[in-house]
Write an enzyme that holds these catalytic residues in place. Structure first.
Site, PDB file in Angstrom:
ATOM      1  N   LYS A 157      27.260 130.375  45.922  1.00  0.00           N
ATOM      2  CA  LYS A 157      27.088 131.539  46.821  1.00  0.00           C
ATOM      3  C   LYS A 157      25.563 131.818  46.495  1.00  0.00           C
ATOM      4  O   LYS A 157      24.859 131.608  45.547  1.00  0.00           O
ATOM      5  CB  LYS A 157      27.945 132.641  46.010  1.00  0.00           C
ATOM      6  CG  LYS A 157      27.909 133.913  46.611  1.00  0.00           C
ATOM      7  CD  LYS A 157      28.709 134.843  46.018  1.00  0.00           C
ATOM      8  CE  LYS A 157      28.417 136.301  46.034  1.00  0.00           C
ATOM      9  NZ  LYS A 157      26.963 136.754  45.780  1.00  0.00           N
ATOM     10  N   LYS A 170      21.765 128.578  42.306  1.00  0.00           N
ATOM     11  CA  LYS A 170      22.249 127.439  42.534  1.00  0.00           C
ATOM     12  C   LYS A 170      20.829 126.372  42.870  1.00  0.00           C
ATOM     13  O   LYS A 170      20.968 125.301  42.148  1.00  0.00           O
ATOM     14  CB  LYS A 170      22.849 127.291  44.103  1.00  0.00           C
ATOM     15  CG  LYS A 170      22.811 126.331  44.803  1.00  0.00           C
ATOM     16  CD  LYS A 170      23.500 126.636  46.142  1.00  0.00           C
ATOM     17  CE  LYS A 170      23.091 127.884  46.894  1.00  0.00           C
ATOM     18  NZ  LYS A 170      21.832 127.969  47.680  1.00  0.00           N
ATOM     19  N   LYS A 193      16.405 129.152  54.121  1.00  0.00           N
ATOM     20  CA  LYS A 193      15.196 129.992  53.425  1.00  0.00           C
ATOM     21  C   LYS A 193      14.273 128.952  53.143  1.00  0.00           C
ATOM     22  O   LYS A 193      13.281 129.350  52.620  1.00  0.00           O
ATOM     23  CB  LYS A 193      16.089 130.671  52.214  1.00  0.00           C
ATOM     24  CG  LYS A 193      16.777 131.924  52.546  1.00  0.00           C
ATOM     25  CD  LYS A 193      16.728 132.899  51.411  1.00  0.00           C
ATOM     26  CE  LYS A 193      17.012 132.187  49.971  1.00  0.00           C
ATOM     27  NZ  LYS A 193      18.617 131.656  49.986  1.00  0.00           N
ATOM     28  N   ASP A 249      28.172 129.406  51.134  1.00  0.00           N
ATOM     29  CA  ASP A 249      28.957 130.362  52.196  1.00  0.00           C
ATOM     30  C   ASP A 249      29.073 129.340  53.252  1.00  0.00           C
ATOM     31  O   ASP A 249      28.324 129.274  54.062  1.00  0.00           O
ATOM     32  CB  ASP A 249      28.592 131.716  52.456  1.00  0.00           C
ATOM     33  CG  ASP A 249      28.018 132.462  51.337  1.00  0.00           C
ATOM     34  OD1 ASP A 249      28.989 132.748  50.448  1.00  0.00           O
ATOM     35  OD2 ASP A 249      26.856 133.028  51.197  1.00  0.00           O
TER      36      ASP A 249
END
Lengths: 291, 504
Positions: free
Chosen positions: A13, A18, A44, A130
């Site tokens: 998530k 991560k 990102k 996600d």
């Protein structure tokens, strides 16, 4: 003949640690002498920053935007101890299609035989967990990654994201897709947090690869634009990441997970919520959860 | 040395990536030769080529349609379009081409077997993979085909439907090749990527990996044209294996058994021929295309060399030269003083211009829909444009224009040809409205080889007989353009000054 390339995808998530975890695994693997490429699959584009002194690199899709013909080599940069860094990149928030971006970027590297050419030991995909559309599932499909790990805290939302990912893996497992390696339990500082994750992996037929405690060393390293392995190589936290990297390097058997159905997951978390309330209130209910 | 084509992934690399393909350019043919990758070795990929860009596009074709016209025309296979129903609009036209093609080749006439998964809003939201699986089962149930092709669409490519997973699963379940083809229109600016996509799938999943060599078999990569290759190659004791259109799955499988691979147009055959050589060792005949004396001579000699039939080839060449030259003289007299113009696919046009020059027709201008600065083999013997310039001279205005009608109008006005040669629809009506007849070469083999020169000359004479009709038409119709565009001398002005379209 090139050596056996191990292809791993790490999901989690957003904001769960991560990229931090992935970059530390990559750093620990290059430190151990492996040739590693970390592939950031998040619009990102900051997956590999701490491998390159906190700096952003031009992405594969940046090249696509400006060039009629993309040479994927131009999107490959080296960082800490020679680790290869690639960012898929993607559109600005609210426009275009980030999922298609991942499909396009992954395919460009595959078509240009980049992994074979670099003679890698590991490709590690760092993917936004996600899994909102087919594009984000590309790394778990046939021929991309073989083993998938998730980074999850004991936070319910994070566990839900892991459960969702397992659903995706289960779906693609029939069609030759990747299998589930286990959960990297992040920010685990208390026994009950560990119990939550332990209970979840037991229910889903998976395993915990490593428990990673929350640590100020990690934050300090990140703020200096580096991984813990690079910034605090002698710290206990760096050894935890090294241990995790060793386990991942040695990992061979992944499985089809048995994710919980929505209703089961709700009941499971409600049970734990009760338990947490009881802990807060100082009650002891050891028999229900074994603590 | 790395392989030219990457067959390890189900997704074909598109033309602009592999070959540096462009869709807009203007200049002399010789300038395009020197800017292309064969001559421009230092930059490797034709980066010396400056592509023009238009502020809008009036017409094009989709890669997916090329999949329909190839995979959809394999006789004992089924094509599934994993798409919303709009993509199926082309089925009507491709059915007509298929039926006509079968008739031309004396094969039983039948309809195409193309199925659309007919995706709706619900499938876009929840994914269409289950529907695809069902459609594959339906196709199997209904036709028991020897192979099932599955083409992607823009919609399924954006949502990331796992076509590769479903097809590999179904390949195992049904025991026949179920072949994914990534041909969504937006993946490439030129539709020829659709040809490559089909050929990629066939190379990966159909071609026989344990071939028993047939030393007299020649793969001919073509469309649905008339059977001119059988009699020609029979004189060399060679048999023809026509692929991909109108072939059976077995014909496709035996491509690896052939002595060599040839084609009538590099645009179409580039990927498959190179792939057959790379993966199965079937030599691709690397020669100019078979148009005009020079091209045909060199092409036949290379076939002779590769198949060890040099003597037969020389005999055939001598015989055909003697037979065709007198006929050509007669035609040349009739065609004297005429100006022709081609508006066709890229490599094909190089061939047609050669034939027109053999016929003594003046060709100062032409239009191709795209340009590949190199073909997949990378072998300079296949540089068809430089062959044209070296053997048949300069084409002063060699235009690359992706079916841009407004530019086409400007070119017709500038060059005032007596006729045009075309293969694609939508071009003849404009020519008619400016009083120019068009010869629609629906049969793509018409200009091939020595007889092709005679055939084309006769077709041109036929078409010229209708000139008065077109002149009449021109006198009574109004073009849709403003006076400014009707008076404009530079067809490419908007690519240079796009701001002009916003001016009064």
């Amino acid at each position: 003949m090139s050596k056996q390339l191990k292809k791993i995808a790490i999901y989690g998530k957003g904001g769960i640690g991560k990229s931090t975890t992935t970059s530390n695994i990559s750093a620990a693997l290059v430190e151990a002498g492996y040739k590693v490429l970390q592939f950031g699959c998040d619009p990102k584009s900051d997956s590999t920053n701490t491998l390159r002194d906190g700096k952003y690199i031009p992405t594969v899709l940046d090249l696509l935007r400006v060039k009629p013909k993309v040479d994927a080599h131009e999107a490959i940069f080296q960082g800490f101890n020679g680790v290869y860094c690639v960012e898929a990149g993607g559109p600005a928030p609210g426009v275009g299609c980030a999922g298609r971006g991942i499909i396009t970027a992954v395919e460009l590297l595959k078509q240009q035989n980049i992994f074979e050419e670099l003679d890698l030991d590991f490709v590690i995909y760092d993917v936004l967990g996600d899994v909102v559309c087919g594009g984000f599932a590309v790394p778990i499909r046939e021929g991309i990654a073989e083993h998938v790990f998730t980074v999850s805290s004991s936070d319910f939302m994070s566990v839900y994201a892991s459960n969702n990912l397992m659903k995706g893996i289960k779906k693609y497992s029939n069609a030759g897709g990747a299998l589930f390696g286990g959960i990297i339990a992040n920010s685990i500082n208390s026994p009950y947090q560990q119990s939550i994750i332990d209970d979840f992996v037991q229910r889903t037929g998976t395993q915990v690869v490593e428990y990673v405690p929350r640590s100020i060393t990690v934050t300090q390293a990140e703020l200096s634009g580096r991984t813990t392995i690079e910034a605090a190589p002698k710290s206990a936290q760096a050894d935890i990441y090294r241990n995790l990297a060793r386990k991942i390097a040695a990992h061979t058997e992944s499985r089809v997970p048995t994710p919980l159905e929505t209703e089961e997951l709700r009941e499971w978390s409600a049970k734990w919520a009760d338990q947490l309330l009881a802990i807060e209130a100082g009650e002891l209910r050891g028999e229900r959860v074994g603590i | 040395m790395s392989k030219k084509l990457n067959l390890n992934t189900p997704v074909v690399e598109n033309r602009e990536q592999r070959l540096g393909t462009i869709v807009a350019w203007e200049g002399k043919a010789s300038e395009l030769v020197s800017a292309s990758a064969y001559s421009c070795a230092s930059c490797g990929s034709g980066c010396g080529l400056c592509e023009l860009s238009s502020p809008f596009t009036q017409g094009s074709v989709c890669s997916e349609q090329m999949v329909e016209c190839q995979a959809g025309h394999v006789r004992d296979a089924v094509l599934i379009q994993h798409s919303p129903i709009g993509c199926a609009a082309g089925q009507v036209a491709y059915n007509s081409l298929y039926r006509n093609g079968l008739r031309n080749r004396n094969k039983p006439v039948e309809n195409i077997r193309v199925i659309s998964t007919n995706l709706t809003e619900k499938d876009m939201v929840f994914g269409g993979a289950d529907k695809l699986r069902q459609s594959i089962l339906d196709a199997w149930e209904r036709y028991h085909p020897k192979a099932i092709f599955v083409g992607s669409s823009c919609a399924t490519a954006i949502i990331g439907d796992d076509i590769d997973g479903v097809t590999s699963d179904m390949t195992e379940e049904l025991g026949i090749p179920v072949i994914p083809m990534h041909c969504e229109g937006f993946r490439s600016k030129h539709w020829s990527t659709g040809f490559d996509s089909t050929q990629h799938g066939i190379l990966r999943q159909i071609v026989n990996r344990n071939p028993k060599k047939q030393e007299d078999l020649v793969n001919v990569i073509n469309l649905w044209g008339s059977d001119v290759f059988t009699p020609m190659l029979a004189e060399l004791n060679l048999r023809v294996n026509y692929v991909i259109d109108l072939a059976t799955v077995d014909d496709l499988a035996q491509m690896s058994e052939a002595a060599c691979t040839i084609g009538f147009c590099n645009t179409l055959s580039s990927y498959l021929a190179t792939g057959l050589e790379q993966e199965f060792g079937v030599p691709e005949v690397k020669a100019p295309m078979p148009y005009g004396f020079d091209g045909t001579d060199a092409w036949l000699r290379e076939i002779g060399r590769v198949t060890h039939r040099e003597e037969l080839v020389e005999k055939y060449i001598a015989k055909k030269h003697a037979e065709v030259k007198p006929k050509l003289e007669v035609l040349r007299k009739k065609l004297q003083g005429l100006r022709g113009f081609t508006a066709t696919g890229s490599a094909y046009s190089h061939g047609l211009i050669s034939v027109m020059r053999e016929l003594g027709i003046e060709v100062n201008g032409s239009l191709v829909f795209h340009h590949d600065p190199i073909y997949d083999s990378g072998d300079p013997r296949q540089d068809s444009l430089s062959h044209l310039v070296d053997h048949y001279g300069e084409v002063n205005s060699f235009n690359v224009s992706n079916r841009q009608q407004y530019q086409f109008y400007g070119l017709l006005k500038k060059f005032k040809p007596h006729f045009i040669l075309i293969r694609h629809n939508g071009l003849a009506p404009l020519a008619s409205r400016v009083g120019i007849p068009a010869a629609p070469l629906g049969d793509e083999h018409i200009a091939v080889g020595y007889d092709g020169m005679i055939n084309l000359g006769e077709i041109i004479l036929d078409v010229l007989a209708h000139t008065k009709f077109h002149k009449n038409l021109a006198a009574h119709v109004k073009l849709p353009y403003t006076q400014w565009w009707l008076d404009q001398d530079d067809p490419y002005i908007l690519t240079k000054k796009p701001e002009l379209i916003y001016e009064e």
